[in-house]
Design a protein around this motif. Structure first.
Motif, PDB file in Angstrom:
ATOM      1  N   PHE A 159      -2.579   1.244  -7.416  1.00  0.00           N
ATOM      2  CA  PHE A 159      -2.800   0.220  -8.679  1.00  0.00           C
ATOM      3  C   PHE A 159      -1.474  -0.311  -9.384  1.00  0.00           C
ATOM      4  CE2 PHE A 159      -4.921  -0.801 -12.797  1.00  0.00           C
ATOM      5  CZ  PHE A 159      -6.202  -1.258 -12.305  1.00  0.00           C
ATOM      6  N   THR A 160      -0.985   0.545 -10.403  1.00  0.00           N
ATOM      7  CA  THR A 160      -0.015  -0.393 -11.289  1.00  0.00           C
ATOM      8  C   THR A 160       1.072  -1.022 -10.372  1.00  0.00           C
ATOM      9  OG1 THR A 160      -0.398   1.006 -13.101  1.00  0.00           O
ATOM     10  CG2 THR A 160       1.707  -0.237 -13.234  1.00  0.00           C
ATOM     11  N   GLY A 184      -7.366  -6.584  -3.049  1.00  0.00           N
ATOM     12  CA  GLY A 184      -7.331  -5.564  -2.016  1.00  0.00           C
ATOM     13  C   GLY A 184      -6.800  -4.403  -2.752  1.00  0.00           C
ATOM     14  N   VAL A 185      -5.757  -4.510  -3.638  1.00  0.00           N
ATOM     15  CA  VAL A 185      -5.278  -3.621  -4.446  1.00  0.00           C
ATOM     16  C   VAL A 185      -6.584  -2.806  -5.290  1.00  0.00           C
ATOM     17  CG1 VAL A 185      -3.834  -2.721  -6.026  1.00  0.00           C
ATOM     18  CG2 VAL A 185      -2.881  -4.148  -4.384  1.00  0.00           C
ATOM     19  N   PRO A 238       0.746  -1.207  -0.082  1.00  0.00           N
ATOM     20  CA  PRO A 238       0.055  -0.113  -0.013  1.00  0.00           C
ATOM     21  C   PRO A 238       0.618   1.460  -0.145  1.00  0.00           C
ATOM     22  CG  PRO A 238       0.177  -1.030   2.255  1.00  0.00           C
ATOM     23  CD  PRO A 238       0.784  -1.848   1.446  1.00  0.00           C
ATOM     24  N   THR A 239       2.167   1.294  -0.176  1.00  0.00           N
ATOM     25  CA  THR A 239       3.084   2.381  -0.172  1.00  0.00           C
ATOM     26  C   THR A 239       2.850   3.123  -1.740  1.00  0.00           C
ATOM     27  OG1 THR A 239       4.946   1.054  -0.996  1.00  0.00           O
ATOM     28  CG2 THR A 239       4.471   1.318   1.438  1.00  0.00           C
ATOM     29  N   ALA A 240       2.835   2.187  -2.618  1.00  0.00           N
ATOM     30  CA  ALA A 240       2.497   3.099  -3.819  1.00  0.00           C
ATOM     31  C   ALA A 240       1.442   4.130  -4.284  1.00  0.00           C
ATOM     32  CB  ALA A 240       2.809   1.854  -5.099  1.00  0.00           C
ATOM     33  N   THR A 241       1.921   5.049  -5.160  1.00  0.00           N
ATOM     34  CA  THR A 241       0.949   5.844  -5.988  1.00  0.00           C
ATOM     35  C   THR A 241       1.056   5.649  -7.383  1.00  0.00           C
ATOM     36  OG1 THR A 241       0.675   7.185  -4.209  1.00  0.00           O
ATOM     37  CG2 THR A 241       0.377   8.118  -6.194  1.00  0.00           C
ATOM     38  N   ASP A 242      -0.043   5.528  -7.958  1.00  0.00           N
ATOM     39  CA  ASP A 242       0.047   5.143  -9.342  1.00  0.00           C
ATOM     40  C   ASP A 242      -0.107   6.843 -10.236  1.00  0.00           C
ATOM     41  OD1 ASP A 242      -1.100   4.931 -12.345  1.00  0.00           O
ATOM     42  OD2 ASP A 242      -1.370   2.680 -11.953  1.00  0.00           O
ATOM     43  N   ALA A 257      -5.318   0.325   3.983  1.00  0.00           N
ATOM     44  CA  ALA A 257      -4.170   1.104   4.153  1.00  0.00           C
ATOM     45  C   ALA A 257      -3.997   2.083   3.051  1.00  0.00           C
ATOM     46  CB  ALA A 257      -2.726   0.278   4.266  1.00  0.00           C
ATOM     47  N   LEU A 258      -4.698   1.598   1.861  1.00  0.00           N
ATOM     48  CA  LEU A 258      -4.506   2.440   0.612  1.00  0.00           C
ATOM     49  C   LEU A 258      -5.280   3.792   0.863  1.00  0.00           C
ATOM     50  CD1 LEU A 258      -4.336   0.062  -2.583  1.00  0.00           C
ATOM     51  CD2 LEU A 258      -2.597   2.099  -2.052  1.00  0.00           C
ATOM     52  N   PRO A 259      -6.485   3.834   0.695  1.00  0.00           N
ATOM     53  CA  PRO A 259      -7.270   4.931   0.882  1.00  0.00           C
ATOM     54  C   PRO A 259      -7.202   5.505   2.373  1.00  0.00           C
ATOM     55  CG  PRO A 259      -8.789   3.056   1.104  1.00  0.00           C
ATOM     56  CD  PRO A 259      -7.461   2.560   0.929  1.00  0.00           C
ATOM     57  N   VAL A 260      -7.072   4.969   3.381  1.00  0.00           N
ATOM     58  CA  VAL A 260      -7.024   5.507   4.795  1.00  0.00           C
ATOM     59  C   VAL A 260      -5.791   5.965   4.987  1.00  0.00           C
ATOM     60  CG1 VAL A 260      -7.732   5.235   7.055  1.00  0.00           C
ATOM     61  CG2 VAL A 260      -9.184   4.297   5.500  1.00  0.00           C
TER      62      VAL A 260
END
Length: 388
Positions: free
Chosen positions: A333-334, A357-358, A125-129, A289-292
């Protein structure tokens, strides 16, 4: 502002295409078409005379995606030398926000899924597309000041750097130093050829660069380090003018073919026929973890960064704009899909749930980001209308 005639060079259409490709992959994986398509994707293709023997899925994630990382690395180098991160004053604020956008999602994930075998998924969950986030910003952000895009771009680029480091360091296996050394030599030759291409522009030099680039990719793959790192290495060493031309030439292919194909392959997972309570903690860790984690981490650390910014730094962004950037940062995402495949490569069941989950977490972040960005953009349009 000039608008490109090719929609694949824009921001909105590639984001939509990526989402449709992932949705199609998920749909076909859960229809009677699953077995036939799975057999095709599992088909192995070997390179005679080498140790390379990869499935079509691996050729996509390690071969085609290396071209994507080549383009990413070219952009990284430009931003670090002539763009939004070319000085400490420019970089300090998005760097602090990016740190929050990495540390808080890791903490959230580990709180939910830190026990047992699912703990290895903490990088996911650390990545940003960056392409997806900028696409959503372009769709819903009409009227937002350009400073929001600049901040988001710098933030996402720093996220890319962190993701590349994770891929190179955490997911290397049985590293073979001789192929890695030879890959470094090939990269040095690639650098020299790129300088020659800049100076003379001969087609033969470009062909030689392509051959050396493929050789470098094969050597990195044989070394035990994920082959996409070859694309990063070559993109960073390429001479600036040929690099810019290469990025321009490859952009439509990356946006229109490589990323959608990867999204389709990565999202080709069967939705488990279980109740929500029986889903893996990895699924829930990523979904939260991704959105929040991203929106809290980026917003909190970004707000702190704006309060302590050094003299001469860019003007502080309003907290609402930082909040919008934080929501956009949750669209993993990617790179998150790639990290999910790598983190749980030996555990297919957990890997598939992590991929789900992603997809779910990124979709939630997309909806949140669309709503927050729309509200901020509407506010700015009202202010502009009142001032006119």
């Amino acid at each position: 502002m000039r608008i490109s005639a090719n929609p694949l060079r824009g921001q909105q259409f590639p984001a939509v295409l990526l989402l449709l490709a992932a949705g199609l992959g998920l749909l076909l994986a859960n229809l009677p078409t699953h077995d036939a398509l799975a057999a095709v994707l599992d088909l192995h293709i070997a390179v005679p005379g080498t140790s390379l023997d990869l499935s079509i899925v691996d050729w996509v994630s390690e071969g085609l995606l290396a071209i994507f990382f080549l383009v990413v690395a070219i952009e990284l180098r430009h931003e670090l030398t002539h763009g939004e991160l070319d000085s400490p004053r420019k970089a300090v604020q998005p760097a602090i926000a990016a740190a929050g956008g990495v540390l808080v999602p890791i903490a959230v994930y580990l709180l939910i899924a830190g026990g047992g075998t699912t703990a290895t998924g903490w990088p996911i969950p650390t990545a940003t597309d960056i392409a997806f986030a900028l696409g959503v910003l372009a769709m819903f952000g009409r009227g937002l000041p350009s400073t929001v895009r600049v901040f988001l771009l710098a933030l996402a680029i720093l996220d890319d750097i962190i993701g590349i480091v994770f891929i190179a360091v955490l997911f290397a296996h049985d590293v073979q130093w001789l192929p890695l050394l030879l890959a470094a030599v090939a990269a040095a030759v690639f650098w020299a050829l790129s300088r020659a291409l800049h100076a003379r522009g001969h087609a033969a030099v470009a062909v030689a660069m392509a051959v050396v680039g493929v050789l470098a990719w094969g050597l990195v793959a044989a070394s035990g380090i994920h082959a996409t790192i070859a694309g990063v290495l070559l993109g960073l060493v390429m001479s600036p003018v040929p690099a810019a031309r290469t990025r321009h030439a490859l952009e439509p292919t990356v946006n229109g073919l490589i990323l959608p194909v990867f999204a389709f392959v990565a999202a080709f997972v069967v939705i488990p026929a279980v109740s929500p309570t029986e889903l893996s903690p990895a699924f829930w860790g990523i979904v939260v973890a991704l959105p929040v984690g991203k929106i809290v981490g980026i917003s909190l650390f970004g707000w702190i960064a704006m309060r302590i910014r050094p003299r001469g730094a860019a003007p502080a962004l309003p907290f609402g704009d930082i909040l919008a950037a934080g929501a956009l940062g949750g669209i993993g995402f990617t790179v998150s899909l790639l990290l999910a495949n790598l983190a749980f490569a030996a555990q297919p069941g957990i890997r598939d749930q992590a991929i789900l989950g992603v997809l779910v977490g990124s979709l939630i972040a997309l909806v949140l980001a669309g709503a927050i960005v729309s509200l901020r953009a509407r506010r700015y349009r009202r202010l502009a209308s009142a001032a006119s």
